[in-house]
Design a protein around this motif. Sequence first.
Motif, PDB file in Angstrom:
ATOM      1  N   LEU A 112       1.006  -1.235  -0.030  1.00  0.00           N
ATOM      2  CA  LEU A 112      -0.073   0.058   0.004  1.00  0.00           C
ATOM      3  C   LEU A 112       0.879   1.187  -0.179  1.00  0.00           C
ATOM      4  N   GLY A 113       1.943   1.343   0.867  1.00  0.00           N
ATOM      5  CA  GLY A 113       2.690   2.437   0.821  1.00  0.00           C
ATOM      6  C   GLY A 113       3.450   2.575  -0.484  1.00  0.00           C
ATOM      7  N   VAL A 114       3.984   1.788  -1.200  1.00  0.00           N
ATOM      8  CA  VAL A 114       4.467   1.893  -2.437  1.00  0.00           C
ATOM      9  C   VAL A 114       3.621   2.490  -3.618  1.00  0.00           C
ATOM     10  N   TRP A 115       2.396   1.986  -3.388  1.00  0.00           N
ATOM     11  CA  TRP A 115       1.191   2.488  -4.293  1.00  0.00           C
ATOM     12  C   TRP A 115       0.894   4.135  -4.058  1.00  0.00           C
ATOM     13  N   ILE A 116       0.899   4.395  -2.818  1.00  0.00           N
ATOM     14  CA  ILE A 116       0.506   5.860  -2.285  1.00  0.00           C
ATOM     15  C   ILE A 116       1.720   6.627  -2.758  1.00  0.00           C
ATOM     16  N   GLU A 117       2.981   6.502  -2.702  1.00  0.00           N
ATOM     17  CA  GLU A 117       4.074   7.145  -3.104  1.00  0.00           C
ATOM     18  C   GLU A 117       4.066   7.160  -4.633  1.00  0.00           C
ATOM     19  N   PHE A 118       3.578   6.083  -5.378  1.00  0.00           N
ATOM     20  CA  PHE A 118       3.760   6.366  -6.652  1.00  0.00           C
ATOM     21  C   PHE A 118       2.784   7.163  -7.455  1.00  0.00           C
ATOM     22  N   LEU A 119       1.397   7.065  -6.673  1.00  0.00           N
ATOM     23  CA  LEU A 119       0.375   7.807  -7.192  1.00  0.00           C
ATOM     24  C   LEU A 119       0.640   9.441  -6.802  1.00  0.00           C
ATOM     25  N   LYS A 120       1.261   9.717  -5.644  1.00  0.00           N
ATOM     26  CA  LYS A 120       1.640  11.063  -5.257  1.00  0.00           C
ATOM     27  C   LYS A 120       2.600  11.425  -6.155  1.00  0.00           C
TER      28      LYS A 120
END
Length: 189
Positions: A112-120
């Motif tokens: 989840l943290g990787v997805w959030i950083e990618f989308l940010k």
Amino acid sequence: MIFTYQHTCKKGQQAYILSSTPFKSVKKKKEKDKYDLPFLGEGHYLWEENIEAAKRWGIKHYNNNYNVVEFTDLEIPEEEILDFLNRRHLQYFNELRKLYIEKLPERKKWRLGVWIEFLKSLNKETPGLFPFNYFRADENLPDVQENEKIKERINFVDGLYYYTYLSPLHIICVIDKKSLKLKNKSIVV
């Protein structure tokens, strides 16, 4: 949304803690080219109305050498939060994931943290794609016994295994702490 939130940090000088909290949680290098990201990506983490969770975090992660800062009446604008407890928000997030997994199937394994950083990072290129400054989620612990003790599970009816939690662990991650509309902040532990 207006709630009371707690932030756990290493014990320190009170004036500094009050002027600087919440502190940012950042990615940490594990080994060559591998990093550990916080749960909901980099940001400032708060417990939602759960002083006991804040204390447990301090005992476990700061070897019982901690402070808990409480923010009362903290207002979070609804349009700025991606709430993983909200089905519509989850649908939006999952549609974005699906779109980018189709482009590169290996992304399906991302945490989840990787997805959030990618989308940010994509939001910087395409403003409005992922316009969130706050993320809210329910934390579940891997140790079921510990999870049950902390969250206090109760069955809906006798004879069936369906249940709910009476004390869920809700966490908030704030990206830009300058946007926090703080009314009251105090050290409570």
